[in-house]
Design an enzyme around this catalytic site. Sequence first.
Site: not given
Length: 311
Positions: A157, A181, A252, A255, A278, A287
Amino acid sequence: MSGARHASLFLDMLAAERGASKNTLDAYRRDLDDYLAYLKETGGQPDNATSAAIRGFMASLEERGLKASSAARRLSAVRQFHKFLYVEGYTPADPTAAVSAPKRGRVLPKVLSVAEVDRLLQVAYEGVRHPEAAPADRLRAARMACLLELLYATGLRVSELIALPSSAARTRDRFLVVRGKGAKERLVPLTDAARDAARAYLALLEEQKKAVGPWLFPADSETGHLTRQAFARDLKALAGAAGLRADKVSPHVLRHAFASHLLQNGADLRVVQELLGHSDISTTQIYTHVLDERLKSMVRDLHPLAESGEG
């Protein structure tokens, strides 16, 4: 009057006239802070914002991977903000009137081709090797080459990338431990090219600044390291120099390129999920269009009846 002052007046109105709760006010404040930061980055203010500026802001949300529902909520906040400014006489018009809400449903991420990523890297390295480049320009080019190599090798990220410690360039391991995160740690791979770029950039940084602090990408900012906005701005400038559309390139998007190119070359979706950080596989399933194409080509190329004409 500053954008922050305009926002403050709007939030005061929500609290006084509509009795908005603290949570509601906090949500509006976050949305407006994001919008005002975009305007500032593009040289605008709420009192001179145009419909084109609002559309540009919405496009930036899509580039950052925001869900259509979240983008629609943010547009709603911006609409109410500008309607308030217009009704109260702070602006001569409401620029949001001609802007439509984003369509609900999954928006496929913009993806760069391998050749386009190679072109970006090539132009960055040309800046490093240019014989007449000033020291500051050479350092900036080396920083961009390092950022690109690391981002394309790891799929970090943007917030994780710009806050990497300087020790990341000194590691002998072929991976980095990243805190993402929710303070969750994960391993991401390091290619030889990424390690070499990081070491070369750090060496140039030490050569020019004599001392290196805690951050790999130090900058004169509140955090002490490169900001997301500064990286995005420099990347768009590089895209222009590389002959690519600036609106097609963002941190982004790189990424997304990392993830899409891995899947195109046979990586498992769950492996990519882990690398991207994720927590839910459904987030990575944006994707699946890549997997669909790969599966179609596998059936076409490998199925024993594919060329026999048998039904």
